[in-house]
Design an enzyme around this catalytic site. Structure first.
Site, short mmCIF file in Angstrom:
data_model
loop_
_atom_site.label_atom_id
_atom_site.label_comp_id
_atom_site.label_asym_id
_atom_site.label_seq_id
_atom_site.Cartn_x
_atom_site.Cartn_y
_atom_site.Cartn_z
N LYS A 60 -13.01 32.52 12.70
CA LYS A 60 -13.21 33.87 12.90
C LYS A 60 -11.80 34.59 13.31
O LYS A 60 -11.06 33.98 14.08
CB LYS A 60 -13.93 34.01 14.39
N HIS A 84 17.31 52.21 8.41
CA HIS A 84 18.71 53.25 7.90
C HIS A 84 18.64 54.64 8.94
O HIS A 84 17.66 55.17 9.01
CB HIS A 84 18.75 53.75 6.65
N THR A 107 -19.29 31.16 12.75
CA THR A 107 -18.19 31.92 13.34
C THR A 107 -18.64 32.59 14.63
O THR A 107 -17.53 33.04 15.29
CB THR A 107 -17.75 32.80 12.12
N ASP A 108 -19.85 32.98 14.78
CA ASP A 108 -20.19 33.69 16.02
C ASP A 108 -19.94 32.74 17.10
O ASP A 108 -19.51 32.90 18.30
CB ASP A 108 -21.60 34.14 16.00
#
Length: 309
Positions: A16, A266, A63-64
């Site tokens: 995740k 620069h 993944t939760d």
């Protein structure tokens, strides 16, 4: 760890990304609060070949679930801890809680919330957002092996003198003039690897890595700028980068390597003229046009050489 089946070798991970969490610790002894905001990304290396080859998700950690675990572990941390300690804690959890997970890689970006002061007095619960981020990556193995890095992202530094660039390659494509007087500006992105090779070997002192982060940052800045009255001359970004990195390795015995990325941002001299006024603006190291693209790109890794004896 690659897995093989059906004549195919599979390297895979899942996890995740960008799990955002804020955490407040309230200190009863003085009424003060401490606040952190973390952006957490987790990758799990696990034995779940069947989820790729077959209709079998039985080894996949959703993944939760990974996201929810971040909030649960943040809640369980009753005492304030560093972002490195939290990353290691998360990695240890996934490797120990799930038999199929053999490696957890945890990346965290900590936003630079800083306590404000009102009339010179630190505010108990007021914070403002600073500039540079504190980052970490902890790679935790089921065996307890550890690869830990910390870093700084977006540290903008500038000095208005004590910088030059001379004796570089000149050919038919070169128009850049040599100079011993220029402005030097960069945005430092640094990451350093600690020498601790296992979870069990990390220091037990609370907030050790938070203190080390501030110490490394100070060494980098002190080396870039030099003494406050005189500064220190920089003949190139490359030389300054090397001095900054080597200063960190010399100062901190538990840092085994450091990677520095320092773009040369620069500030272009401004000269303006017309036929009527050829010296409308004549550059005398005073008026510049700031530009951040294109910019020079300089980066290097400095590693400690250890004896094989």
């Amino acid at each position: 760890m690659a897995q093989e089946a059906d004549g195919i070798r599979l390297d895979q991970r899942h996890g995740k990304a960008r799990v955002r969490v804020g955490r407040v610790w309230r200190h009863a002894h003085d009424g003060s609060h401490h606040f952190v905001e973390w952006n957490v990304s987790i990758s799990l290396l696990s034995h779940c070949l069947s989820s790729y080859r077959l209709d079998d998700n039985s080894d996949i950690v959703a993944t939760d679930t990974i996201k929810n675990t971040v909030y649960v572990k943040a809640k369980e941390c009753g005492d304030r801890l560093s972002v490195e300690e939290f990353a290691i804690l998360i990695g240890k959890h996934f490797c120990s809680f799930y038999p199929q997970v053999f490696t957890a890689i945890v990346n965290i970006i900590e936003k630079p919330w800083e306590r404000v002061s009102i009339d010179g007095k630190p505010h108990l619960h007021g914070f403002k957002l600073g500039s540079e981020n504190h980052t970490t990556e902890a790679r935790v193995e089921k065996s307890g092996a550890l690869n830990l890095t910390s870093g700084i992202g977006g540290l903008a530094l500038l000095k208005t003198t004590q910088s030059g660039f001379e004796r570089f390659v000149r050919d038919k494509y070169t128009i850049l003039p040599e100079t011993r007087e220029r402005m030097l500006a960069t945005e430092v992105n640094a990451s350093w690897r600690y020498s601790y090779e296992s979870v069990a070997s990390i220091p037990t002192k609370g907030l050790y890595f938070s203190e080390k982060f501030m110490d490394v940052k100070k060494v980098l800045m002190d080396t870039f700028f030099g003494p406050p009255e005189t500064g220190v001359y920089s003949p190139s970004v490359q030389r300054t980068l090397y001095l900054m990195g080597s200063a960190v390795l010399k100062r901190f015995a538990d840092v085994s390597s450091i990677h520095l990325k320092m773009p040369n941002i620069h500030f272009l001299p401004v000269n303006l003229s017309t036929k009527e006024n050829p010296s409308m603006v004549k550059f005398k190291d005073d008026v510049y046009l700031p530009t951040d693209e294109p910019h020079g790109s300089i980066e290097a890794t400095l590693s400690r050489i250890t004896s094989k004896l």
